[in-house]
Structures are given as structure tokens and as C-alpha cells.
Design a protein around this motif. Structure first.
Motif, short mmCIF file in Angstrom:
data_model
loop_
_atom_site.label_atom_id
_atom_site.label_comp_id
_atom_site.label_asym_id
_atom_site.label_seq_id
_atom_site.Cartn_x
_atom_site.Cartn_y
_atom_site.Cartn_z
N ILE A 30 0.82 -1.21 0.00
CA ILE A 30 0.00 0.00 0.00
C ILE A 30 0.85 1.26 0.00
O ILE A 30 0.63 2.17 -0.80
N LYS A 31 1.84 1.32 0.88
CA LYS A 31 2.64 2.54 1.00
C LYS A 31 3.70 2.69 -0.09
O LYS A 31 3.90 3.77 -0.62
N GLU A 32 4.38 1.61 -0.40
CA GLU A 32 5.50 1.70 -1.34
C GLU A 32 5.09 1.43 -2.79
O GLU A 32 5.61 2.05 -3.70
N LYS A 33 4.19 0.49 -3.00
CA LYS A 33 3.81 0.11 -4.36
C LYS A 33 2.48 0.74 -4.80
O LYS A 33 2.06 0.58 -5.93
N ASP A 34 1.82 1.43 -3.89
CA ASP A 34 0.61 2.20 -4.19
C ASP A 34 -0.56 1.36 -4.69
O ASP A 34 -1.36 1.82 -5.50
N TYR A 35 -0.70 0.13 -4.19
CA TYR A 35 -1.89 -0.65 -4.50
C TYR A 35 -3.04 -0.09 -3.69
O TYR A 35 -2.87 0.34 -2.56
N TYR A 36 -4.23 -0.13 -4.26
CA TYR A 36 -5.41 0.35 -3.55
C TYR A 36 -6.07 -0.77 -2.74
O TYR A 36 -6.59 -0.53 -1.65
N LYS A 86 -6.65 0.73 0.71
CA LYS A 86 -5.69 1.73 1.16
C LYS A 86 -6.31 2.63 2.22
O LYS A 86 -5.70 2.89 3.26
#
Length: 103
Positions: A30-36, A86
Motif C-alpha cells: 500500500i505505501k511503497e507500491k501504491d496498491y489500492y 488503502k
């Protein structure tokens, strides 16, 4: 979205390793790869995996009945789905940090 899973040998069960690892993987995705959305599932014959997902702040989604055949019993069993978005992750982590400040 991304789906994750894990396999842990029995000698490592009930030691908190799966929960801790899952929490860190969710945070990274969530934080590093920005998956929702992060999702996972387990066989209905393995409720311990569901407890791992709950402890990692995931939310129960649904149970899909008779989706797979159990390798041991040869019976049809369901798959139980959990996920965390997220927004949920950030809200739950923020809430947990606020609780710690009160101690």
C-alpha cells in the motif's frame, strides 16, 4: 488490486510469524507500491488463516461455496475471502497509533 498468499510449515504455526509478515507485506504494497486493494483467501477448512488475516486488519468479504476439492478429504470446500483497501489501512493504522498515544 493484488492478491497475496503464504505457506508456513507446521513447526512455525501459532508463533505470530504469518501475522507479522502479512502486516508488513500489506504495508509495503500500500505505501511503497501504491496498491489500492490487497486481498487474500483461505480454504474454509483452514480457519487459522482467516484469523491471521483478521489480525492483519483485513476485512471479511465473502465465502464462495464448493470452490475447491480438499486434497485430504476429497470433499468440496469453500474459499473465504478477505481484503483491505488503502483507505481502511491508513484509517486503521492511524487509529492504532492514536490508541498507543493514550497509554
Amino acid at each position: 488490486s493484488i492478491e497475496i498468499g503464504w505457506l508456513l510449515y507446521p513447526e512455525y504455526w501459532n508463533k505470530g510469524y504469518a501475522t507479522e509478515a502479512l502486516k508488513r507485506v500489506i504495508e509495503y504494497l500500500i505505501k511503497e507500491k501504491d496498491y489500492y486493494l490487497v486481498e487474500a483467501n483461505h480454504r474454509s477448512s483452514n480457519p487459522a488463516s482467516g484469523k491471521v488475516m483478521q489480525k492483519a486488519l483485513m476485512t471479511y468479504e465473502a465465502t464462495l461455496r464448493s470452490r475447491v476439492i480438499d486434497k485430504v478429504t476429497k470433499e468440496r470446500i469453500g474459499e473465504v475471502y478477505y481484503s483491505i483497501t488503502k483507505n481502511e489501512f491508513l484509517r486503521k493504522i492511524h487509529f492504532s497509533l492514536d490508541e498507543l498515544k493514550l497509554l
